[in-house]
Motif scaffolding. Structure first.
Motif, PDB file in Angstrom:
ATOM      1  N   UNK A   2      17.152   0.980   7.366  1.00  0.00           N
ATOM      2  CA  UNK A   2      17.190   2.434   7.513  1.00  0.00           C
ATOM      3  C   UNK A   2      17.589   2.821   8.939  1.00  0.00           C
ATOM      4  N   UNK A   3      17.225   1.978   9.910  1.00  0.00           N
ATOM      5  CA  UNK A   3      17.548   2.258  11.310  1.00  0.00           C
ATOM      6  C   UNK A   3      18.900   1.670  11.701  1.00  0.00           C
ATOM      7  N   UNK A   4      19.726   1.354  10.699  1.00  0.00           N
ATOM      8  CA  UNK A   4      21.072   0.832  10.937  1.00  0.00           C
ATOM      9  C   UNK A   4      21.032  -0.554  11.585  1.00  0.00           C
ATOM     10  N   UNK A   5      20.040  -1.339  11.252  1.00  0.00           N
ATOM     11  CA  UNK A   5      19.922  -2.687  11.797  1.00  0.00           C
ATOM     12  C   UNK A   5      20.189  -3.736  10.744  1.00  0.00           C
ATOM     13  N   UNK A 215      19.699   1.086   0.657  1.00  0.00           N
ATOM     14  CA  UNK A 215      20.423   1.245   1.921  1.00  0.00           C
ATOM     15  C   UNK A 215      21.393   0.082   2.123  1.00  0.00           C
ATOM     16  N   UNK A 216      22.146  -0.221   1.072  1.00  0.00           N
ATOM     17  CA  UNK A 216      23.064  -1.358   1.125  1.00  0.00           C
ATOM     18  C   UNK A 216      24.290  -1.131   1.983  1.00  0.00           C
ATOM     19  N   UNK A 217      24.587   0.104   2.335  1.00  0.00           N
ATOM     20  CA  UNK A 217      25.730   0.426   3.194  1.00  0.00           C
ATOM     21  C   UNK A 217      25.255   1.303   4.343  1.00  0.00           C
ATOM     22  N   UNK A 218      26.052   1.360   5.392  1.00  0.00           N
ATOM     23  CA  UNK A 218      25.621   2.091   6.595  1.00  0.00           C
ATOM     24  C   UNK A 218      25.441   3.582   6.345  1.00  0.00           C
ATOM     25  N   UNK A 219      26.045   4.083   5.261  1.00  0.00           N
ATOM     26  CA  UNK A 219      25.883   5.502   4.930  1.00  0.00           C
ATOM     27  C   UNK A 219      24.539   5.776   4.257  1.00  0.00           C
ATOM     28  N   UNK A 220      23.837   4.719   3.854  1.00  0.00           N
ATOM     29  CA  UNK A 220      22.556   4.878   3.183  1.00  0.00           C
ATOM     30  C   UNK A 220      22.635   4.746   1.672  1.00  0.00           C
ATOM     31  N   UNK A 221      23.855   4.633   1.135  1.00  0.00           N
ATOM     32  CA  UNK A 221      23.978   4.508  -0.320  1.00  0.00           C
ATOM     33  C   UNK A 221      23.531   3.118  -0.772  1.00  0.00           C
ATOM     34  N   UNK A 222      23.267   3.017  -2.068  1.00  0.00           N
ATOM     35  CA  UNK A 222      22.919   1.733  -2.657  1.00  0.00           C
ATOM     36  C   UNK A 222      24.175   0.862  -2.790  1.00  0.00           C
ATOM     37  N   UNK A 223      23.995  -0.430  -2.875  1.00  0.00           N
ATOM     38  CA  UNK A 223      25.110  -1.339  -3.132  1.00  0.00           C
ATOM     39  C   UNK A 223      24.651  -2.402  -4.121  1.00  0.00           C
ATOM     40  N   UNK A 224      25.607  -2.946  -4.852  1.00  0.00           N
ATOM     41  CA  UNK A 224      25.310  -3.994  -5.823  1.00  0.00           C
ATOM     42  C   UNK A 224      25.762  -5.348  -5.309  1.00  0.00           C
ATOM     43  N   UNK A 225      25.384  -6.379  -6.039  1.00  0.00           N
ATOM     44  CA  UNK A 225      25.770  -7.739  -5.679  1.00  0.00           C
ATOM     45  C   UNK A 225      26.120  -8.499  -6.949  1.00  0.00           C
ATOM     46  N   UNK A 226      26.955  -9.546  -6.781  1.00  0.00           N
ATOM     47  CA  UNK A 226      27.288 -10.393  -7.917  1.00  0.00           C
ATOM     48  C   UNK A 226      26.699 -11.790  -7.779  1.00  0.00           C
ATOM     49  N   UNK A 227      25.931 -12.039  -6.730  1.00  0.00           N
ATOM     50  CA  UNK A 227      25.321 -13.358  -6.580  1.00  0.00           C
ATOM     51  C   UNK A 227      23.849 -13.187  -6.265  1.00  0.00           C
TER      52      UNK A 227
END
Length: 266
Positions: A2-5, A215-227
């Motif tokens: 959340x703190x961009x770390x 918080x999967x991306x720096x914008x705060x949106x979610x992100x998915x994974x394939x592994x």
């Protein structure tokens, strides 16, 4: 995050606290089990774990007040979603996989350099007569060698959407139908791999767990994974729920809409 770390403890403590963690003990465990260690090595690992836990607690105590309550709720909700999983239409999944395996076998048998293929009792493809199956039957290099032997020029790309390929197909498509066979095979294999990834992750209750990063991306949106990592830390292919096939695929007289496999739970 959340703190961009960095997401890892080592990365976060270095960026926000200026503390560099020694990960030697962890890296020394690659390919080893606890039972493989002697007593001195076990003591080293115990000390590493204690230090790791203390540093995690120190980090939390210093920075947890910067994480808003509503963001914590979103993080917990994300974990709940992924652990609960989504219900899968198992009947449709099984029907599609059987159809695709037979289609892949049929198409591979039409590839001249692949040899004669046959289906094993488990549904896998193997070459008859003990001939090894090459790494990639749709290999561009194998295709180029075969085409040169036939005196057929090949386009720089076999992507059906490219203008260059369309122009080539207009002139050579009917004379060299092997290109269409390879494209058809690639499409079938891609979809089969997706279905296999789903099947591998379906639990006895008919639901499939999946990855979704808060918080999967720096914008705060979610992100998915394939592994994802299993208990033995082996990387296996999963399903990226945020990047699924959008358009239905027409194969063997059936419309395979990938998204229709995900259904409402009982």
């Amino acid at each position: 995050v959340y703190m961009q770390g960095p997401r890892s403890l080592a990365g976060a403590t270095e960026q926000f606290m200026g503390i560099t963690m020694d990960k030697t003990a962890r890296s020394d465990m690659d390919g080893r089990q606890w039972s493989d260690l002697n007593e001195a090595e076990k003591n080293t690992m115990r000390a590493y774990c204690r230090k790791d836990a203390k540093l995690a607690l120190q980090f939390w105590n210093e920075f947890e007040h910067l994480w808003p309550h509503h963001e914590r709720e979103l993080s917990m909700h994300t974990t709940t979603i992924t652990e609960r999983g989504v219900a899968i239409d198992l009947v449709k999944l099984s029907r599609w996989m059987k159809k695709l395996k037979k289609l892949v076998w049929k198409l591979e048998a039409d590839i001249p350099w692949a040899g004669e293929a046959e289906l094993t009792p488990t549904g896998k493809v193997r070459m008859k007569g003990g001939k090894p199956k090459i790494k990639s039957i749709t290999s561009s290099s194998e295709l180029a060698v075969y085409a040169r032997g036939k005196g057929i020029p090949l386009p720089a790309s076999t992507d059906v959407k490219s203008q260059e390929f369309q122009e080539w197909a207009d002139e050579w498509g009917e004379k060299f139908p092997l290109i269409a066979t390879i494209q058809h095979l690639r499409k079938a294999v891609r979809l089969l791999r997706l279905l296999e990834a789903i099947e591998d992750r379906v639990r006895p209750d008919g639901r499939m767990e999946h990855e979704l990063l808060y918080f999967g991306a720096h914008t705060g949106r979610w992100s998915g994974k394939r592994s994802y990592a299993t208990d033995d830390d082996a990387k296996l292919k999963g399903v990226n729920m945020l990047n699924m096939l959008k358009a239905p695929v027409e194969l063997e007289g059936e419309t395979m809409d990938f998204r229709s496999l995900f259904i409402a739970g009982p």
